[in-house]
Scaffold this active site. Structure first.
Site, PDB file in Angstrom:
ATOM      1  N   GLU A 118       1.859   8.453  -9.192  1.00 33.16           N
ATOM      2  CA  GLU A 118       0.939   9.535  -9.535  1.00 33.16           C
ATOM      3  C   GLU A 118       1.660  10.850  -9.798  1.00 33.16           C
ATOM      4  OE1 GLU A 118       0.533   7.469  -6.989  1.00 33.16           O
ATOM      5  OE2 GLU A 118      -1.321   6.392  -7.450  1.00 33.16           O
ATOM      6  N   HIS A 153      -9.626   6.602   1.070  1.00 36.42           N
ATOM      7  CA  HIS A 153     -10.218   6.236  -0.223  1.00 36.42           C
ATOM      8  C   HIS A 153     -11.638   6.755  -0.373  1.00 36.42           C
ATOM      9  CE1 HIS A 153      -6.831   3.446  -0.266  1.00 36.42           C
ATOM     10  NE2 HIS A 153      -7.096   3.119  -1.509  1.00 36.42           N
TER      11      HIS A 153
HETATM   12  C1  LIG Z   1      -0.761   6.327  -3.971  1.00 38.55           C
HETATM   13  C2  LIG Z   1      -1.642   5.187  -4.286  1.00 38.55           C
HETATM   14  N1  LIG Z   1      -1.829   4.849  -5.570  1.00 38.55           N
HETATM   15  C3  LIG Z   1      -2.612   3.809  -5.900  1.00 38.55           C
HETATM   16  C4  LIG Z   1      -3.237   3.083  -4.945  1.00 38.55           C
HETATM   17  C5  LIG Z   1      -4.147   1.917  -5.303  1.00 38.55           C
HETATM   18  N2  LIG Z   1      -3.491   0.666  -4.967  1.00 38.55           N
HETATM   19  C6  LIG Z   1      -3.739   0.040  -3.806  1.00 38.55           C
HETATM   20  S1  LIG Z   1      -2.775  -1.291  -3.598  1.00 38.55           S
HETATM   21  C7  LIG Z   1      -2.027  -1.079  -5.076  1.00 38.55           C
HETATM   22  C8  LIG Z   1      -0.982  -2.029  -5.533  1.00 38.55           C
HETATM   23  C9  LIG Z   1       0.179  -2.025  -4.637  1.00 38.55           C
HETATM   24  O1  LIG Z   1       1.133  -2.896  -5.113  1.00 38.55           O
HETATM   25  P1  LIG Z   1       2.346  -3.316  -4.220  1.00 38.55           P
HETATM   26  O2  LIG Z   1       3.018  -2.108  -3.684  1.00 38.55           O
HETATM   27  O3  LIG Z   1       3.175  -4.252  -5.011  1.00 38.55           O
HETATM   28  O4  LIG Z   1       1.668  -4.056  -2.983  1.00 38.55           O
HETATM   29  P2  LIG Z   1       0.843  -5.422  -2.980  1.00 38.55           P
HETATM   30  O5  LIG Z   1      -0.583  -5.067  -3.164  1.00 38.55           O
HETATM   31  O6  LIG Z   1       1.328  -6.278  -4.078  1.00 38.55           O
HETATM   32  O7  LIG Z   1       1.089  -6.003  -1.641  1.00 38.55           O
HETATM   33  C10 LIG Z   1      -2.524   0.053  -5.704  1.00 38.55           C
HETATM   34  C11 LIG Z   1      -2.099   0.537  -7.023  1.00 38.55           C
HETATM   35  C12 LIG Z   1      -3.049   3.472  -3.606  1.00 38.55           C
HETATM   36  N3  LIG Z   1      -3.670   2.844  -2.606  1.00 38.55           N
HETATM   37  N4  LIG Z   1      -2.230   4.506  -3.307  1.00 38.55           N
END
Ligand SMILES: Cc1ncc(C[n+]2csc(CCOP(=O)(O)OP(=O)(O)O)c2C)c(N)n1
Ligand SMILES: [Mg+2]
Lengths: 348, 334
Positions: free
Chosen positions: B71, B140
């Protein structure tokens, strides 16, 4: 001594039990979410059990971890109580966070679990901070941050790893590369071939291990822990793994095909570890069935505990903000006590 | 003119808030090729909030661009891009993630034009979803529009109806200034009549009188607009309630609010920001500055009582401002 280590037969069986517990816990969490008994959203760890368990098996009980939005597996691997976890998912007062946190915020700081986290990439700075406390007070501990492949793109992750390496702190950064951040594959989020290559930017060791192999994970973390305790600073470990379910429950998964999911399931970490223990003569099919039955009982008990626990009273919304209560918040609690009925946010 | 009268002059179609925003995005992408969308999984996935939907199929990956989870990076990049000739529209997903990108927002996006002596335009739009009500817990469910409205150099809008959602989103994209569009996540499925005219916009800085009344003015935002209209219906015959949706938080249409207050002499402000130093404070200050001598009772506010949004449903329902709170506040002063 760790709670369990893969160096002993008992430890290996305990590791298997925890992997099974995670799978059963999350299977039930998915079911009760689908039923509407669990509110909000849940992100399941099914498929990735070897990473959490292999990691925590290499840690000492008072080491710290920071977790992610996909945190149930980390909690169980670290030794948290599945009853209190399930109660938290159900929003009950008896849960780890009195119902205030839910799936994404389970924490037990006394047990070294510094919280699941709703903000991607927010854990690593906290782990660097825990490592700073350890270093400052010369304690015999390490702090380990779990983070996803997607989180590696966060600015604060870079800042955290850079500080930890520059200050030579006893930290470990454990990247769970499950190949996707939400719907986006890892190649579309990063230009490096392996995420562990990013360790070069900090001049710390970066290793990639098979995250479907609990032994490989534990060996890498043991090495990293040793290094951290020897005063040689942090390590970055990338564990390659896969989530079997959608990003969150309800995700239609139009971004990946069933064949890919099936291929990973063929390499299932629980299945292969079980086979290995059977081959070594440490486990029989019958004993495995028994273990599975015990785990199912434990989780059934956890669900029952959660279902039978009380929801918090509305008034409890006004507790836990500060150590010294403030009138701005207190007025609402006292109004509830005298008038009853929801405030509806009305300031008088 | 009331919002209803305004709409009666237009050709309209019934759609949800979500569809209205998507239509606004579609029309602006079609109208101006310098406009493009960036955000996490806004492309083929269609957006976590299902707002961008099929726009990727229509406009392709350059114009509906997936980003890494970065972000600070892409909000900053959008600012740099906006300063150099393109018009990015950011989807920041949950407004809580503004925290991650705050440096670029407050020190770059908000200040560049002024610091550079007005020689740069920053035509960037940031869409973010706010609000509690779905058990999404403290990280959230935030309602943060007071921060952005407070900060000089940023404009902020927050629709409470489908028509406003479309008109404000289009106005934001056409603006040459940074504009934040705060979408409440609980009203994405709310239906309303939306003008089909491709040049329909809601000018930034114009409030809407959603319902005329004589006894009390309720200034409500986002989800609370609909809830306040329901309260007005319930109280009809007993108390005559005028409901105003400011639509634009900064700049704020002080005159429409003050004019109403001069008529009714009583006012309730309902907004989901935490009460202390919240949006209410600004609206009330301006209202009394303009219409103090028309006041017949102290102005009331309804907001989140200075807690974070708790997870468990009874706790969340307790702290969420709602129609009941608005009704109690009205009862107290009428
Ligand atoms: C700062 C932030 N940006 C976006 C999100 C929305 N979001 C939640 S989980 C996720 C994906 C995370 O991917 P990863 O780090 O690979 O973890 P995984 O879900 O694959 O375990 C996103 C974009 C968030 N929670 N926090
Ligand atoms: Mg991932």
């Amino acid at each position: 001594m760790a709670n369990y280590t893969l160096d002993t037969e008992d430890g290996r069986l305990e590791a298997l039990r925890r992997m099974l517990t995670i799978r059963e816990f999350d299977t039930k969490a998915g079911e009760y979410f689908a039923d509407g008994e669990i509110p909000g959203f849940v992100h399941l760890y099914i498929g990735e059990e070897a990473v959490g368990v292999g990691t925590c098996a290499a840690l000492e009980p008072d080491d710290y971890i920071t977790s992610t939005h996909r945190g149930h597996g980390h909690c169980i691997a670290k030794g948290l109580d599945t009853k209190l976890m399930m109660a938290e998912l159900f929003g009950k007062r008896s849960g780890y966070c009195n119902g205030k946190g839910g799936s994404m915020h389970i924490a037990d700081v006394d047990a070294g679990m510094l919280g699941a986290n709703g903000i991607v990439g927010a854990g690593p700075p906290l782990a660097t901070g825990a490592a700073l406390s350890i270093d400052y007070q010369d304690r015999d501990q390490v702090a380990l941050a779990f983070l996803g492949d997607g989180a590696v793109a966060q600015g604060q992750v870079h800042e955290a790893v850079n500080m930890a390496s520059t200050w030579n702190l006893p930290a470990v950064f454990l990247v769970e590369n499950n190949k996707y951040g939400e719907a986006t594959p890892v190649e579309k989020q990063h230009n490096v071939k392996q995420l562990s290559d990013t360790a070069q930017a900090y001049d710390i060791p970066g290793v990639t291990v098979d995250g479907m192999d609990v032994t490989a994970v534990t060996e890498a973390v043991e090495e990293a822990r040793k290094r951290a305790r020897a005063g040689d600073g942090p390590t970055m470990i990338e564990a390659e793994t896969y989530r079997y379910n959608g990003h969150y429950e309800g995700d239609e998964q139009n971004y990946r095909d069933e064949e890919e999911v099936a291929q990973w399931k063929e390499r299932d970490a629980i299945e292969s570890f079980k086979e290995r223990l059977i081959d070594r003569g440490e486990l029989t099919e019958a004993e495995f069935e028994e273990l599975q039955a015990e785990v199912e009982d434990e989780i059934a008990d956890a669900v029952e505990y959660a279902q039978n626990s009380d929801l918090p009273e509305p008034e409890e919304a006004y507790e836990d903000m500060f150590s010294e209560p403030v009138p701005e918040v207190e007025q609402f609690a006292s109004r509830l006590r005298t008038d009853g009925g929801s405030s509806g946010g009305d300031s008088r | 003119m009331t919002a209803q009268a305004e709409l009666e002059r237009e050709e309209t179609e019934t759609m949800t808030v979500r569809e209205a925003i998507r239509e606004a995005l579609r029309e602006e992408l079609a109208r101006d090729e310098d406009v493009y969308i960036m955000g996490e999984d806004v492309g083929a996935f269609g957006g976590v909030l299902e707002v961008t939907g099929d726009l990727y199929e229509e406009f392709g990956e350059e114009r509906v661009r997936d980003t890494p989870i970065a972000e600070a990076g892409y909000v900053g990049a959008a600012t740099g891009a906006a300063a150099t000739g393109t018009r990015p529209v950011i989807e920041l997903m949950f407004s809580d993630f503004i925290g991650v990108s705050m440096e670029q927002i407050m020190n770059q996006m908000a200040k560049m034009r002024y610091m550079f002596g007005g020689k740069t335009e920053i035509p960037v739009t940031v869409r973010a979803t706010e609000g509690g009500g779905m058990g999404a817990a403290s990280q959230h469910s935030g309602t943060v529009h007071a921060w952005i409205s407070h900060f000089p150099g940023l404009k902020a809008v927050a629709p409470g109806t489908a028509a406003a959602a479309k008109g404000l989103t289009k106005a934001a994209i056409r603006s040459n200034d940074p504009v934040f569009v705060f979408e409440n996540k609980m009203i994405y499925e709310q239906q309303g009549d939306v003008p089909t005219d491709e040049d329909y916009i809601v000018p930034i800085g114009e409030a809407a009188v959603e319902r005329e009344g004589e006894d009390v003015t309720v200034v409500a935002t986002q989800r609370l607009v609909g809830e306040s209209l329901d309260v007005a219906d319930r109280l009809a015959g007993d108390v005559s309630v005028e409901v105003i949706d400011p639509r634009s938080l900064y700049p704020l249409d002080t005159e429409t609010i003050a004019e109403s207050l001069r008529k009714t002499g009583r006012m309730v402000v309902a907004d989901e920001t935490p009460l202390s130093y919240g949006t209410h404070a600004e609206i009330i200050t301006r209202a009394q500055e303009e219409a103090f001598f028309s006041l017949d009772a102290p102005i009331q506010r309804v907001g989140t009582p200075d807690t974070h949004m708790p997870f468990s449903t009874p706790l969340e329902q307790e702290v969420l401002p709602d129609g009941e709170g608005v009704e109690n506040a009205i009862r107290r002063i009428t």
